[in-house]
Design a protein around this motif. Structure first.
Motif: not given
Length: 477
Positions: A81-86, A134-142, A145-151, A158-160
């Motif tokens: 999702p990190q790359v998919l968002a971009k 969650d990850v996609i939303r974070l990377l689409w929100t101006p 830097p954001v962090s996320y610790d999922g399983a 990461a910079r959105p």
């Protein structure tokens, strides 16, 4: 939950065959020319006979002007999702805000594993979708830097960005209760397929989504297939009128509003566009049709919040020019609004057809999407400061971030955007109904009058409240 009142979209889902790349683009162009709203491509990265869905959609986007693009649905185990968002945000920017994102948990696990993807249990697959949302939303929100610790997925400072050019919907393909609940709670839409769900199951599954959504109007799309058999009587196995009745039933009883026909056949596409889609719109419009509300109930000037502002004359000419750009944009909308009124009168005099007015309204709605009207704020602005780098952001979040006291005004403007979008939807429904019932012209006129008074009032309020801060803060429109 029944009809949710969404605008109806009709699309086509051709198979993205490797040996038919040119044909695939031609089918998409044909769909656009036929008046369809959406082209959707399935995503099976491990399938050697299929083109990459996102790459193919990029080529389709370059060859088309209006039609929306949908990966239907992205294989999450093979697309982090990190790359998919971009990737999808980039595609949305490059196509002028025409992309929606379909997301799938994964299904053919042997094939996924053959490409190095994780072989997930049902619970793990659902958890991964929830984290991906969650990850996609974070990377689409101006913002910073954001962090996320999922399983399954992590972000560490990461910079959105880039950000979608419009509020892109994320629609999840789901059939089992827990993923349906995640869809309702976290996603924007639900997109099942006819091959995996029965006619009797759809309402029950839809209710699970609705209950989890807790009142949010979730988009419901449906991948449909079948034949236009003139003698058929089955579910999507029959003449166009039967298809229209069955699709309208899904709109009114289940809340479906997007229908994607799985085919590359030119004749089927033309029948779907010319005979099925218009009839569905007519049937639904007849049920939705309601008198236009009084303007006082739509836009109440007395209750609008106001912010403290400086005298614009005290600002520099360059600053004043920035704020004046919003006025120029609004002037274009005012001109288009006047054209709609003129076109309605031409219909009354027999010199134009309702379809021509619908086209103008659709153009206006698209421009609203682009210029922060109608509840879909999509114009980008750049926040210029001496101490921070230039970042693209949506205008309203940028304003609130720069000046928190504007938050009540921004909330009110967003509420009015939604109201105006509803008026536009009602006007479109009235015009569809008028195709078969010319007596509806008076209602169309009333709706246009409501739109005119509400929108002109709204534009004036937005200018009154935003021109000065846009100029002073040097937020480029």
């Amino acid at each position: 939950m029944g009809d949710l009142g969404h605008e109806l979209w009709f699309g086509v889902g051709p198979e993205p065959r490797t040996d038919g790349a040119a044909r695939l683009v031609d089918v998409a162009v044909l769909a656009e020319e036929a008046g369809l709203d959406l082209v959707a491509l399935q995503d099976h990265p491990y399938q050697p006979r299929h083109l990459d869905a996102l790459t193919a959609l990029g080529q389709i986007g370059a060859r088309t002007r209006r039609i929306r693009l949908l990966p239907d649905v992205v294989n999450l185990p093979l697309r982090p999702p990190q790359v998919l968002a971009k990737a999808v945000a980039s595609l949305d920017v490059m196509t002028g805000g025409r992309v929606e994102l379909g997301l799938g948990a994964g299904f053919f696990w042997d094939a996924v594993a053959s490409y190095g993807g994780s072989r997930r249990s049902p619970k793990e697959a659902v958890d991964a979708v929830a984290e991906a949302l969650d990850v996609i939303r974070l990377l689409w929100t101006p913002g910073g830097p954001v962090s996320y610790d999922g399983a399954h997925y992590r972000l560490d400072g990461a910079r959105p960005g880039p950000f979608p050019a419009h509020p892109m919907g994320i629609w999840v393909g789901a059939y089992r209760p827990r993923l349906l609940e995640v869809t309702g709670a976290k996603a924007d839409g639900w997109i099942p397929s006819k091959g995996y769900v029965t006619r009797e199951e759809l309402p029950r599954l839809g209710r699970i989504v609705d209950e989890a959504a807790r009142g949010r109007p979730i988009r419901k799309a449906f991948n449909v297939s079948g034949s236009f058999d003139p003698h058929g009587t089955g579910w999507f196995e029959g003449p166009p009128d039967l298809w229209a009745e069955q699709l309208a039933e899904l709109v009114l009883d289940v809340g479906m509003s997007v229908f994607v026909l799985g085919t590359s056949d030119e004749r089927q596409i033309k029948v779907f566009a010319a005979e099925v889609a218009p009839r569905v719109r007519e049937l639904v419009a007849a049920e939705r049709r309601a008198p236009a509300p009084p303007v006082a109930a739509v836009i109440d000037d007395a209750s609008r919040p106001r912010s403290a502002k400086r005298d614009v004359a005290s600002l520099s000419p360059r600053q004043r020019e920035i704020g004046n750009r919003l006025v120029l944009i609004h002037d274009h909308l005012r001109q288009e609004l006047a054209r709609i009124g003129d076109a309605v009168e031409q219909v009354a005099q027999g010199r134009a057809e309702a379809a021509a007015v619908r086209s103008m309204i659709n153009d206006l709605t698209m421009r609203q999407n682009y210029w922060t009207l109608g509840g879909f704020c999509a114009s980008y602005c750049r926040v210029l400061t001496a101490h921070h780098s230039i970042e693209d952001a949506h205008m309203f979040p940028g304003l609130v971030a720069a000046e928190a006291s504007l938050a009540p005004v921004i909330r009110r403007l967003e509420e009015e955007h939604e109201v105006i979008a509803e008026i536009l939807t009602g006007l479109d429904a009235d015009l569809v109904a008028m195709v078969t019932d010319p007596s509806g012209l008076d209602e169309v006129r009333r709706r246009v009058a409501t739109l005119t008074e509400a929108l002109l009032s709204h534009l004036a309020y937005e200018e009154e409240e935003l021109v000065e801060p846009l100029s002073r803060l040097e937020l480029d429109v």
